[in-house]
Design an enzyme around this catalytic site. Structure first.
Site, PDB file in Angstrom:
ATOM      1  N   HIS A 126      45.932  38.314  38.398  1.00 58.92           N
ATOM      2  CA  HIS A 126      46.672  38.073  37.157  1.00 58.92           C
ATOM      3  C   HIS A 126      48.160  38.151  37.511  1.00 58.92           C
ATOM      4  CE1 HIS A 126      48.237  39.150  33.137  1.00 58.92           C
ATOM      5  NE2 HIS A 126      47.128  38.634  32.651  1.00 58.92           N
ATOM      6  N   ASP A 203      43.042  46.761  40.001  1.00 63.06           N
ATOM      7  CA  ASP A 203      43.309  46.305  38.645  1.00 63.06           C
ATOM      8  C   ASP A 203      41.965  46.285  37.917  1.00 63.06           C
ATOM      9  OD1 ASP A 203      43.526  44.827  36.351  1.00 63.06           O
ATOM     10  OD2 ASP A 203      44.712  43.211  37.216  1.00 63.06           O
ATOM     11  N   GLN A 206      39.573  44.245  33.623  1.00 67.54           N
ATOM     12  CA  GLN A 206      38.369  43.525  33.166  1.00 67.54           C
ATOM     13  C   GLN A 206      37.077  44.227  33.568  1.00 67.54           C
ATOM     14  OE1 GLN A 206      38.411  41.079  31.110  1.00 67.54           O
ATOM     15  NE2 GLN A 206      40.537  40.419  31.221  1.00 67.54           N
ATOM     16  N   LYS A 229      41.440  46.104  25.678  1.00 66.73           N
ATOM     17  CA  LYS A 229      40.280  45.306  26.091  1.00 66.73           C
ATOM     18  C   LYS A 229      38.997  46.139  25.993  1.00 66.73           C
ATOM     19  CE  LYS A 229      43.121  42.749  29.372  1.00 66.73           C
ATOM     20  NZ  LYS A 229      43.301  41.386  28.878  1.00 66.73           N
ATOM     21  N   CYS A 367      47.115  33.302  32.799  1.00 71.53           N
ATOM     22  CA  CYS A 367      48.048  34.127  33.598  1.00 71.53           C
ATOM     23  C   CYS A 367      47.619  34.193  35.060  1.00 71.53           C
ATOM     24  CB  CYS A 367      48.195  35.537  33.035  1.00 71.53           C
ATOM     25  SG  CYS A 367      48.915  35.589  31.405  1.00 71.53           S
TER      26      CYS A 367
END
Ligand code: PMP
Length: 411
Positions: A126, A203, A206, A229, A367
């Protein structure tokens, strides 16, 4: 926990937005990778804070301040237990994933990155896991290296191993790609980086909403994720960092709460986690995040990931029935994200028509512009499923896509 169809309908009723009508149609919300919807328990918890507990944290001896502080710190315990961090103070509140990465880029980067050092990221990052490292590399004259991906959207691990060297000081990799759904072999990535003495940031934007992560088992140095999220509010997130590293890192922002003593001659800093939490934080957001974690705990990661796998398999099968369908991202290990192109129809046009049918999908580069360039496409249409979505909703999307095709005169 075995939940029936009836139970999912009941759970869906806990999400007010899932009952909305869009252009007169029942909403079909397939933009969960951008942000999830919020259950009533999270909304109520935030209201309760503002109605009954509103006060600043850590500063007051009075009742409200202590109540707010307890609720604020309770979330830290919930997060600690969710990701199995060794210490509560390894959980730092941020605005979200982006701020977590920027914090590490500034603070870790300031202390540990020097001229000629190498930082490894990947093609599927991202922008928030690219740009902070580019800025750091510029500041420090360091070198950014990028792991390529294959046509299925998987990292080329042999290339990763070749990029690693004693010059590698940091590897910063997305666990699960927001635009392809690829689940990366983070265990292997972390172990190989560790052998070179490099620090590792994962990261987790997600993954944390969908699958349980154990930081003591995986052993990243840093893990970042966003509340919004994972059924919690916007404007709040988490940076997990290993105590030993966080203690060596300089503060990111200066201000109230992060100091021990201030004088014009010399200021000393507060202990973890407060050293990295300058100023009045997003108290309501943090408390709402706690309610989000409690919601996940109630539903259970097993149920969430099983349902999402079912939706992914069903969606992939149904999408592949559509002539002219090109799924971008066909990794062996995938999360419930389907990015695709339909004939030569521009994603924006498809998204606009689907919106008229009440269906929310995301269109564009998500992104991840370098990744789009890698696939030589301007962007995709992305349907990202949460556990509360249903197969009937996927059927509606498939019908909607057939409608899009016929509007463009495609067979
Ligand atoms: N990384 C990934 C993989 C993401 O999906 C996102 C959000 N789309 C981010 C980072 C940035 O998260 P935020 O905007 O919440 O800071």
């Amino acid at each position: 926990m075995e939940l029936t169809q009836l139970d999912i309908n009941k759970i869906r009723q806990e999400f007010p937005t899932l009952g909305e009508k869009v252009h007169g149609k029942d909403i079909v919300y397939f933009d969960n990778a951008a942000t999830s919807q919020k259950p009533q328990s999270v909304i109520d918890r935030i209201n309760h804070y503002y109605e009954h507990e509103n006060s600043n944290v850590h500063r007051g001896v009075h009742f409200l301040s202590q109540t707010a502080t307890n609720a604020y710190e309770h979330t830290r315990k919930l997060i600690q237990s969710m990701i199995n961090a060794k210490h509560e103070h390894e959980v730092i509140y941020t605005k979200g994933t982006t701020e977590g990465i920027n914090l590490v880029a500034h603070s870790f980067g300031e202390k540990f990155i020097h001229e000629g050092d190498e930082i490894i990221i990947s093609y599927m990052e991202h922008h928030s896991n690219i740009v902070p490292w580019q800025l750091l590399a510029e500041r420090k004259k360091a070198i950014l290296k990028v792991i390529p991906v294959n046509d299925k959207g998987e990292l080329l691990m042999e290339e990763y191993h070749k990029l690693l060297s004693p010059k590698t000081k940091l590897v910063s990799i997305v666990h699960t790609s927001n635009s392809l759904g690829t689940i990366n072999p983070v265990k292997e990535i972390i172990e190989a980086a560790r052998k070179q003495g490099a620090a590792i940031l994962i990261d987790g934007a997600q993954v944390v909403p969908h699958q349980s992560i154990d930081v003591q088992e995986l052993e990243p140095d840093f893990l970042v994720f966003s509340g919004h999220k994972m059924f919690a509010p916007t404007g709040v997130g988490v940076l997990y960092g290993k105590e030993e590293l966080l203690n060596q890192m300089p503060p990111y922002m200066g201000g109230g709460d992060m100091i021990d003593t201030v004088s014009f001659e010399k200021t000393t800093f507060n202990d973890l986690p407060h050293k990295f939490e300058a100023g009045t934080p997003n108290i309501a957001g943090v408390i709402g995040l706690g309610a989000g974690v409690e919601f996940i705990n109630r539903i259970g990661y097993d149920y969430i990931s099983n349902r999402e796998k079912e939706l992914l398999d069903y969606g992939t099968e149904r999408f592949n029935e559509i002539k002219g369908m090109r799924i971008i991202g066909t990794a062996e290990k995938k999360a419930s994200v389907i990015s695709f192109l339909l004939d030569d129809i521009h994603p924006y046009d498809a998204g606009t028509i689907l919106d008229q049918l009440g269906i929310a999908v995301r269109t564009g580069h998500h992104c991840t512009q370098p990744l789009m360039k890698r696939f030589e496409i301007p962007g995709t249409i992305r349907a990202s499923f949460a556990f509360y979505n249903t197969k009937e909703e996927i059927d509606k999307l498939v019908d909607g896509l057939q409608r899009v095709k016929s509007m463009f005169g495609k067979k």
